[in-house]
Scaffold this active site. Structure first.
Site, PDB file in Angstrom:
ATOM      1  CB  CYS A  18      -1.044   0.023   1.158  1.00  0.00           C
ATOM      2  SG  CYS A  18      -0.308  -0.034   2.810  1.00  0.00           S
ATOM      3  CB  CYS A  23      -3.670   1.652   7.314  1.00  0.00           C
ATOM      4  SG  CYS A  23      -3.320   3.078   8.045  1.00  0.00           S
ATOM      5  NE  ARG A  24      -4.707   1.623   1.798  1.00  0.00           N
ATOM      6  CZ  ARG A  24      -4.408   2.098   0.665  1.00  0.00           C
ATOM      7  NH1 ARG A  24      -5.076   1.895  -0.240  1.00  0.00           N
ATOM      8  NH2 ARG A  24      -3.048   3.062   0.627  1.00  0.00           N
ATOM      9  CB  SER A  25       0.106  -3.534   2.832  1.00  0.00           C
ATOM     10  OG  SER A  25       1.261  -2.507   3.321  1.00  0.00           O
ATOM     11  CG  ASP A 134      -5.223   5.819   2.328  1.00  0.00           C
ATOM     12  OD1 ASP A 134      -5.219   5.367   3.705  1.00  0.00           O
ATOM     13  OD2 ASP A 134      -4.382   6.827   2.192  1.00  0.00           O
TER      14      ASP A 134
END
Ligand code: 4NP
Length: 177
Positions: A18, A23-25, A134
């Site tokens: 990301c 946060c996401r990955s 995101d």
């Protein structure tokens, strides 16, 4: 005559990417690992995550990602953010961008030989119309929504890759990728 098993060309190493790698990955890495463990597939895979940007290098995941993962019994608190490196394009069989700008940024720096290994995460999971948004500037509900998207996609991708493993082990070619 002894017949040696053929070298597998299955994806065994997967990198989740990301923007910030906080946060996401890291959440995708943790959730995908959990899905593989539940299915008894984890020994076949090397997983990691990285960011296209390096601002958070060395940091633990965002507390909101740690919290939503923990609520589902997954501990991602020990992960450390890092920036994508050139070596990643040689080391990983599959490189998932969480959104289209992650994919574009990866393709812009990847060598020609690695272009085909860079995939939009949800598209590879069978949903080409969406991206993992995101959640950094939003509230906790954004993280809950991101968790659900990642969980569903991880289940779909594990099923897809499991089919490839089964086809390979039975000696049949697979056309799922
Ligand atoms: P991620 O979220 O790409 O899912 O890790 C972000 C984290 C940090 C920033 C942007 C997105 N940032 O601008 O610092």
């Amino acid at each position: 005559m002894r017949v040696e098993p053929q070298k597998s060309t299955l994806p065994r190493s997967v990198l989740f990417v990301c923007l910030g790698n906080i946060c996401r990955s890291p959440l995708a890495e943790g959730v995908f690992r959990e899905v593989l463990v539940t299915r008894g597939m984890e020994r076949n895979f090397l997983l990691d995550s990285a960011g296209t940007g390096g601002w958070h290098a060395g940091s633990a995941p965002d507390p909101r990602s740690i919290e939503i993962a923990a609520r589902h019994g997954i501990d991602i608190s020990g992960q450390k953010a890092r920036k994508v490196s050139r070596e990643d394009f040689a080391r990983f069989d599959l490189i998932f961008g969480m959104d289209r700008s992650n994919v574009a940024d990866l393709k812009a720096i990847a060598p020609e030989a690695a272009q085909g290994r860079i995939q939009l995460f949800l598209e590879f999971a069978g949903d080409p119309s969406r991206e993992v948004p995101d959640p950094y500037y939003g509230g906790p509900e954004g993280f809950a929504s991101v968790y659900r998207m990642i969980r569903e996609a991880s289940e779909a991708i594990a099923t897809r890759l499991d089919g490839r493993v089964a086809a390979s082990e039975s000696g049949h070619a697979s056309s799922t990728m």
